[in-house]
Design a protein around this motif. Structure first.
Motif, mmCIF file in Angstrom:
data_model
loop_
_atom_site.group_PDB
_atom_site.id
_atom_site.type_symbol
_atom_site.label_atom_id
_atom_site.label_comp_id
_atom_site.label_asym_id
_atom_site.label_seq_id
_atom_site.Cartn_x
_atom_site.Cartn_y
_atom_site.Cartn_z
ATOM 1 N N ALA A 82 0.733 -1.266 0.155
ATOM 2 C CA ALA A 82 0.128 0.030 -0.059
ATOM 3 C C ALA A 82 1.050 1.225 -0.170
ATOM 4 O O ALA A 82 0.527 2.250 -0.499
ATOM 5 N N GLN A 83 2.030 1.191 0.660
ATOM 6 C CA GLN A 83 2.970 2.485 0.782
ATOM 7 C C GLN A 83 4.034 2.312 -0.210
ATOM 8 O O GLN A 83 4.897 3.224 -0.024
ATOM 9 N N GLY A 84 4.018 1.271 -1.286
ATOM 10 C CA GLY A 84 5.146 1.369 -2.358
ATOM 11 C C GLY A 84 6.263 1.043 -1.588
ATOM 12 O O GLY A 84 6.512 0.180 -0.724
ATOM 13 N N LEU A 88 8.757 -1.592 1.787
ATOM 14 C CA LEU A 88 9.872 -2.886 1.683
ATOM 15 C C LEU A 88 10.763 -2.632 2.827
ATOM 16 O O LEU A 88 11.229 -1.785 3.340
ATOM 17 N N PRO A 89 10.954 -4.158 3.403
ATOM 18 C CA PRO A 89 11.586 -4.227 4.475
ATOM 19 C C PRO A 89 13.275 -4.234 4.163
ATOM 20 O O PRO A 89 14.228 -3.631 5.086
ATOM 21 N N ILE A 192 9.463 2.017 13.334
ATOM 22 C CA ILE A 192 9.084 1.272 12.082
ATOM 23 C C ILE A 192 7.965 1.930 11.539
ATOM 24 O O ILE A 192 6.808 1.942 12.096
ATOM 25 N N ARG A 193 8.078 2.714 10.277
ATOM 26 C CA ARG A 193 7.000 3.459 9.829
ATOM 27 C C ARG A 193 5.990 2.883 9.064
ATOM 28 O O ARG A 193 4.764 2.892 9.193
ATOM 29 N N ALA A 194 6.621 1.917 8.093
ATOM 30 C CA ALA A 194 5.686 1.243 7.330
ATOM 31 C C ALA A 194 5.854 -0.328 7.850
ATOM 32 O O ALA A 194 6.908 -0.781 7.686
ATOM 33 N N ARG A 262 -5.539 -1.326 6.038
ATOM 34 C CA ARG A 262 -5.111 0.005 5.814
ATOM 35 C C ARG A 262 -5.463 0.788 6.993
ATOM 36 O O ARG A 262 -4.487 1.996 7.207
ATOM 37 N N ARG A 263 -6.084 0.270 7.983
ATOM 38 C CA ARG A 263 -6.098 1.218 9.307
ATOM 39 C C ARG A 263 -4.780 0.985 10.000
ATOM 40 O O ARG A 263 -4.222 2.095 10.760
ATOM 41 N N THR A 264 -4.164 -0.002 10.143
ATOM 42 C CA THR A 264 -3.129 -0.406 10.654
ATOM 43 C C THR A 264 -1.928 0.363 10.113
ATOM 44 O O THR A 264 -1.044 0.894 10.540
ATOM 45 N N ASP A 265 -1.709 0.486 8.650
ATOM 46 C CA ASP A 265 -0.703 1.172 7.880
ATOM 47 C C ASP A 265 -1.192 2.654 8.316
ATOM 48 O O ASP A 265 0.285 3.342 8.618
#
Length: 333
Positions: A82-84, A88-89, A192-194, A262-265
């Motif tokens: 969702a965040q592109g 990615l880790p 951790i942002r994403a 989506r809400r967790t993101d």
């Protein structure tokens, strides 16, 4: 542990999903398998190894699979995130990712060990009855709980876990007044942002126990759930963590998993400004929703499946049938 997995626990979850047998046959096999476990192993062994196997099969291994996919095929994974590319880790550095994985696994094992330790203290040291029901069952011949009791306890566990998790998350981990808990939660999980799946249980151990372990275990203790009920809830929440923290926007359900992810993101990207419960109902009630709320998800799902149109058609068909019956009744008179 290998012997414990080989026959019973894995088959309990695998066979109903993989076989094409009838439901009755699956239930019979399920009953026989669980009876074998209950008669073969001591209650303390069951309470330690059964949750361990569930967490291993339904949280740690799927999370590891998603991580390998994100790392080895980033060009494909980025299309699903969702965040592109931000989600990615890999680009965050191997050391940081390894730390997240290691602490996440440690916390999972800590919860399993703590649960077994509490059970050992209560039963072996204090000589009291077990916290969770394991062998003292209504159906004594197969050590399974009454189906109605199980369904009722699962509903109680689902509701209470989400209620407790929301208020603990909001008032303890994101309290307006800085505390050790808020600082730990901010410097651990919100570093951790994403998110990716292992982030679900990456937190300071005390924050993890309050936010993840206690909301499930406390209702199980209060209502004295059967161990099988507890395992089912643990399986549900393990899969929830895997998917809602995966960062993927391609998930099976619009209302549940996709909306929860989506809400967790949004919660992670905003560093905890809202969306304190993945379900979203309490966020909607308290006005702490970020972005589309759970009611928007429900409306979208209804429009997607033409619920109103189908309901109207069903009502019309029912009315037509009733009129036909009335006419036939008058004709007989």
């Amino acid at each position: 542990m290998g012997a414990f997995i080989s026959l019973p626990i894995a088959s309990i979850f695998a066979i109903p999903m993989l076989s094409s047998w009838s439901t009755s046959l699956n239930l019979v096999f399920f009953s026989i398998t669980w009876t074998t476990i209950a008669m073969t192993y001591a209650p303390l062994q069951i309470e330690f190894f059964a949750p361990l196997v569930v967490r291993l099969l339904l949280y740690i291994l799927p999370s590891a699979g998603f991580l390998v996919f994100d790392t080895l095929i980033p060009s494909l994974a980025v299309e699903l995130k969702a965040q592109g590319e931000v989600a990615l880790p890999g680009p965050r550095g191997k050391k940081k990712v390894s730390r997240v994985v290691a602490w996440s696994c440690f916390n999972v094992l800590l919860a399993v060990a703590l649960q077994a330790g509490i059970e050992w203290l209560v039963t072996d040291v204090l000589k009291l009855q077990s916290i969770l029901v394991i062998k003292d069952s209504v159906w004594s011949f197969n050590h399974l709980p009454n189906p109605w009791s199980m369904a009722k306890n699962i509903a109680e566990g689902l509701v209470l876990r989400n209620v407790l998790q929301y208020y603990i998350h909001l008032y303890l981990l994101h309290s307006p007044s800085p505390t050790y808990l808020t600082r730990w939660h901010s410097s651990w999980q919100h570093a951790i942002r994403a998110p990716y799946s292992f982030v679900a249980n990456y937190d300071h151990p005390i924050c993890f126990l309050l936010h993840r372990f206690l909301p499930l275990y406390l209702p199980a203790c209060v209502f004295r759930f059967h161990i099988m009920t507890y395992l089912i809830l643990l399986a549900i929440f393990s899969l929830e963590e895997v998917f809602t923290y995966s960062g993927y926007n391609v998930l099976p359900s619009t209302i549940m998993l996709r909306g929860m992810a989506r809400r967790t993101d949004a919660h992670m990207m905003s560093v905890g400004k809202g969306n304190y419960g993945p379900i979203g109902v309490l966020d909607w009630c308290h006005g702490t929703t970020l972005g589309a709320d759970v009611m928007d998800d429900v409306r979208d799902e209804m429009e997607k499946h033409d619920v109103q149109e189908r309901t109207g058609k069903a009502m019309d068909d029912m009315g037509t049938r009733l009129k036909g019956r009335v006419r036939r009744g008058k004709g007989k008179k």
